[in-house]
Structures are given as C-alpha cells and as structure tokens.
Write a protein that holds these residues in place. Structure first.
Motif, PDB file in Angstrom:
ATOM      1  N   TYR A  84      13.236  75.293 -56.635  1.00 60.47           N
ATOM      2  CA  TYR A  84      12.632  74.390 -55.866  1.00 60.47           C
ATOM      3  C   TYR A  84      12.203  73.138 -56.361  1.00 60.47           C
ATOM      4  O   TYR A  84      11.143  72.773 -55.932  1.00 60.47           O
ATOM      5  N   TYR A  85      13.043  72.582 -57.177  1.00 60.71           N
ATOM      6  CA  TYR A  85      12.706  71.507 -58.029  1.00 60.71           C
ATOM      7  C   TYR A  85      11.314  71.397 -58.637  1.00 60.71           C
ATOM      8  O   TYR A  85      10.460  70.558 -58.768  1.00 60.71           O
ATOM      9  N   ASP A  86      10.977  72.574 -59.318  1.00 59.10           N
ATOM     10  CA  ASP A  86       9.941  72.829 -60.197  1.00 59.10           C
ATOM     11  C   ASP A  86      10.464  72.539 -61.658  1.00 59.10           C
ATOM     12  O   ASP A  86      11.273  73.585 -62.043  1.00 59.10           O
ATOM     13  N   TRP A  87      10.185  71.655 -62.116  1.00 56.74           N
ATOM     14  CA  TRP A  87      10.700  71.422 -63.537  1.00 56.74           C
ATOM     15  C   TRP A  87       9.983  72.163 -64.952  1.00 56.74           C
ATOM     16  O   TRP A  87       8.824  72.074 -64.989  1.00 56.74           O
ATOM     17  N   THR A  88      10.441  73.163 -65.260  1.00 52.16           N
ATOM     18  CA  THR A  88       9.804  74.216 -66.203  1.00 52.16           C
ATOM     19  C   THR A  88       9.999  73.785 -67.590  1.00 52.16           C
ATOM     20  O   THR A  88       9.704  74.689 -68.386  1.00 52.16           O
ATOM     21  N   LEU A 162       7.213  63.367 -65.637  1.00 53.11           N
ATOM     22  CA  LEU A 162       6.818  64.503 -64.872  1.00 53.11           C
ATOM     23  C   LEU A 162       5.646  64.291 -63.937  1.00 53.11           C
ATOM     24  O   LEU A 162       4.649  63.743 -64.269  1.00 53.11           O
ATOM     25  N   GLU A 163       5.779  64.794 -62.442  1.00 56.57           N
ATOM     26  CA  GLU A 163       4.837  64.535 -61.658  1.00 56.57           C
ATOM     27  C   GLU A 163       4.218  65.919 -61.016  1.00 56.57           C
ATOM     28  O   GLU A 163       5.086  66.643 -60.557  1.00 56.57           O
ATOM     29  N   ALA A 169       5.807  70.914 -60.727  1.00 55.80           N
ATOM     30  CA  ALA A 169       6.164  69.774 -61.875  1.00 55.80           C
ATOM     31  C   ALA A 169       7.548  69.262 -61.370  1.00 55.80           C
ATOM     32  O   ALA A 169       8.536  69.955 -61.542  1.00 55.80           O
ATOM     33  N   HIS A 170       7.462  67.867 -60.942  1.00 51.74           N
ATOM     34  CA  HIS A 170       8.725  67.389 -60.565  1.00 51.74           C
ATOM     35  C   HIS A 170       9.210  66.272 -61.640  1.00 51.74           C
ATOM     36  O   HIS A 170       8.546  65.554 -61.808  1.00 51.74           O
TER      37      HIS A 170
END
Length: 306
Positions: A84-88, A162-163, A169-170
């Motif tokens: 769900y658009y969580d940049w890992t 990253l925001e 984190a997006h």
C-alpha cells in the motif's frame, strides 16, 4: 508508477481499490520474470553471436537492453504496491529505480526513431544508405540516446525522496512547486512523445509508400529487406499500442493539475491500466523478434550450434 505517485495529482485523484492492490503486484512480477528471461535471451543472441550485428540489430539490442533494465526495477514497485505504497527500501533505490523507469520510455522511443530512420533511408534513399547508416554511427547514436536519457532523468533523481506519513515511507516526487512539476511533465510529453512519434509516423508512411510503389512497378523488395521491414513495422505498432495510452494519460494528468479536468474514477483507472499496458511492451518486443524476425531466427539457430 514513477510518474503518478507525486504530491500533486494523486492526493486528489486516488481511488482506494483493494482489487488494484491484489491484482497488480503479481502482474508486475510476471512481467518482470518474463521480461528478464526474454530480453536477456535476445541480448545473448545479439552480443555473443560470432557475426557482427547489423545497424538494425544494434538498435534492437539497445532497445532490449532498455527493457531489461526496466523489468529489473519493477519488482521493487510490485512490493511497494503490495505494501500500500509503503517503500521498504532505501532512498537511493527509490531515486535510481524511478530514474530508470523515466529513462525507459525516452530511450526506447528514440531507439525506434533511429531504426525508423534507418529503414526509411534504406528503402527511400538506398544509394545513401551504405554511406550514412554504418554500425559505427549506429553505436554512436545509441550512446547519445543513453546519455540524453540520463540527463532527462536527472530531475527525477533530484526531486525523488522518501516522505514519511502515518508510519509509512512514500517514494514520492517533490518538485517544490506545481509550476515546476507541470513544466517537467509538459517537456516530457513534447520530447518523449510528440516529437519522436511525428518522426516515426513520417518514416513509416514513407516506408509503406515506397513498398507500395515497388509492388505497383512489379519490383519485389529483397526477401531479407522485406522481413526486416516487417519486423520493424510490427515493433513500431506494438510500441505505439502499448505506450500511446500512457502518454495520453500523462496529458490528462497535466490537464488535471491545471484544473481543466476534474478527477474521476474512470480517469484513475485509465491512468493505471495505461501504465501497466506500457510495461507489457518490454515482454512483447522479444516475442516479436522470435516470431517475425527471420534474421533473428537464423541467428538463434547459429548461436545454439555455435
């Protein structure tokens, strides 16, 4: 994916659809696996064959290289959507993968521009073809395309970051102002779509006219030349089918950000479908080489014998 997830349009044009987050990640993984296998195979046949590549094959091998780099980056975005658009991953990987995905349509369409010009000169101005279209110039042209593609992607590298919000984190673009974002998108539409498509369409029309005139005069083109031209036209058609909707969606996105259009569910769906249709082109190109490319088929047989 690399274009729509910005802090401009998606905040007010996003539909939370669980089906989207369920279906898209496995689709991207399939595209990635097939794209890596097919394009790596194409590059092996072109590069490891004992016979040097022709001008057309130099362009097509670079096109396969651009597709291969793209599909290597797609799994990261598959995981991003699944989460769900969580940049890992790291911010560096956020920047690099986004830049690659910005370079791919730019480099791919200009490789096709050069191969269109090559076919145009070969059929319409055959006496000038051997003098103008040489492997050295083809390699030099490909180098320029890669360099300009990288320059074109520099804003993505600079403004991607990253925001963090709600413990997520997006990997988002932050152009600091809507005007700068719109300027980038308008420039991308002009140089990545309008100008190259005009050149490709001009060359394609001239190629078809030349072939028609030869048939009317009772002159059949050489079998190898005809097969090469058929393959190029098929690749051009596949590219336009896969990428035109994507660029139309980008134009609609610009109109959305200027307030000319208002967000609607259909617009969001069209943006997403056009994006993943564009990715499919990276799998489609090698299939066309195998099915239509007589020269590639012969190279493949000789490669395995070798």
């Amino acid at each position: 994916m690399s274009g729509n997830q910005s802090n401009t349009s998606e905040d007010h044009c996003f539909v939370d659809d669980s089906l989207f987050f369920t279906l898209v990640p496995p689709y991207i993984v399939i595209i990635s696996v097939l794209g890596i296998i097919f394009n790596a195979f194409v590059l092996m046949v072109f590069w490891l064959h004992k016979k040097a590549c022709t001008v057309t094959e130099i362009y097509l091998s670079n096109l396969a290289g651009a597709d291969l780099i793209l599909v290597f980056c797609l799994p990261f975005w598959s995981d991003n959507i699944r989460s769900y658009y969580d940049w890992t991953f790291s911010e560096s990987l956020c920047k690099v993968s986004s830049a690659v995905m910005s370079m791919n349509p730019f480099c791919s369409i200009y490789f096709l521009v050069m191969v269109s010009i090559d076919r145009y000169v070969a059929l319409v101005h055959p006496l000038s073809h051997e003098r103008i279209c040489r492997p050295f110039y083809a390699k030099l042209g490909c180098l320029f395309v890669w360099v300009f593609g990288l320059v074109f992607a520099l804003p993505i590298i600079i403004y991607r970051k990253l925001e963090f919000s709600s413990n997520l984190a997006h990997c988002s673009r932050d152009f600091t102002s809507p005007d700068r974002y719109l300027m980038y998108e308008v420039r991308a539409i002009i140089f990545r779509f309008i100008i190259p498509v005009i050149i490709i369409l001009f060359c394609t029309v001239k190629i078809i006219q030349s072939l028609s005139n030869r048939l009317m005069e009772g002159l059949k083109p050489q079998r190898t030349e005809q097969k090469t031209t058929t393959l190029i036209l098929a690749v051009l058609l596949a590219f336009l089918i896969c990428w035109v909707p994507f660029h139309v969606a980008k134009i609609l996105d610009v109109l959305l950000n200027t307030g000319i259009l208002k967000c609607h569910t259909i617009l969001f769906i069209f943006q997403q479908v056009s994006m993943y249709l564009a990715f499919f082109n990276s799998v489609l190109n090698p299939i066309l080489y195998i099915i239509i490319g007589k020269s590639f088929q012969n190279r493949t047989k000789e490669f395995f014998k070798q």
